[in-house]
Design a protein around this motif. Structure first.
Motif, short mmCIF file in Angstrom:
data_model
loop_
_atom_site.label_atom_id
_atom_site.label_comp_id
_atom_site.label_asym_id
_atom_site.label_seq_id
_atom_site.Cartn_x
_atom_site.Cartn_y
_atom_site.Cartn_z
N VAL A 75 0.84 -1.20 0.00
CA VAL A 75 0.00 0.00 0.00
C VAL A 75 0.87 1.26 0.00
O VAL A 75 0.57 2.23 -0.70
N LEU A 76 1.96 1.25 0.76
CA LEU A 76 2.87 2.40 0.77
C LEU A 76 3.43 2.66 -0.62
O LEU A 76 3.40 3.80 -1.12
N GLY A 78 2.28 1.70 -3.56
CA GLY A 78 1.22 2.14 -4.47
C GLY A 78 0.80 3.57 -4.23
O GLY A 78 0.58 4.34 -5.17
N THR A 79 0.71 3.96 -2.96
CA THR A 79 0.33 5.33 -2.63
C THR A 79 1.39 6.33 -3.08
O THR A 79 1.07 7.38 -3.64
N VAL A 83 -0.60 8.31 -5.86
CA VAL A 83 -1.15 9.53 -5.26
C VAL A 83 -0.15 10.67 -5.28
O VAL A 83 -0.47 11.80 -5.66
N TYR A 84 1.10 10.38 -4.87
CA TYR A 84 2.10 11.44 -4.75
C TYR A 84 3.01 11.56 -5.97
O TYR A 84 3.88 12.42 -6.00
#
Length: 122
Positions: A75-76, A78-79, A83-84
């Protein structure tokens, strides 16, 4: 082939066809990138590639996520990437560091079987 020779053969076998294809396309690229139907084909190929990467992520999730720590690293990464909009080398580096911190030999955080958390048996 084994050892360094095998590594070199594998490297050429993996990257050689793509490099040859790129250099073969360079002379035609200037003309093709202005052709309307070719732009449409590229949009379709890009959409297909995104779909295949998404499918690969789902398959990897099912095969590789065993503990909660694995899920947190997934999840880290992918985020950070989606997202960033962080570059791939930094995502890989941060995922490696985060995974190393969570591993059994370091802090051993999140080393509970992921299915146990979902089922509430832990």
């Amino acid at each position: 082939y084994q050892g360094v020779a095998g590594g070199l053969v594998a490297y050429v076998g993996l990257f050689g066809p793509g490099v040859i294809l790129i250099f073969a396309m360079v002379p035609f690229w200037a003309r093709l990138r202005h052709v309307k139907w070719f732009k449409s084909v590229l949009n379709g190929v890009n959409a297909t590639a995104i779909g295949l990467v998404g499918a690969a992520c789902v398959i990897l999730w099912e095969a590789a996520i065993i503990t909660a720590a694995d899920a947190m690293v997934f999840v880290l990464a992918g985020t950070l990437a989606i997202v960033y909009n962080i570059g791939a080398p930094w995502v890989v580096l941060s995922g490696g560091i985060f995974g190393a911190i969570l591993c059994d030999d370091a802090l051993s955080l999140g080393q509970v079987a992921y299915c146990d958390i979902l089922n509430g048996t832990n």
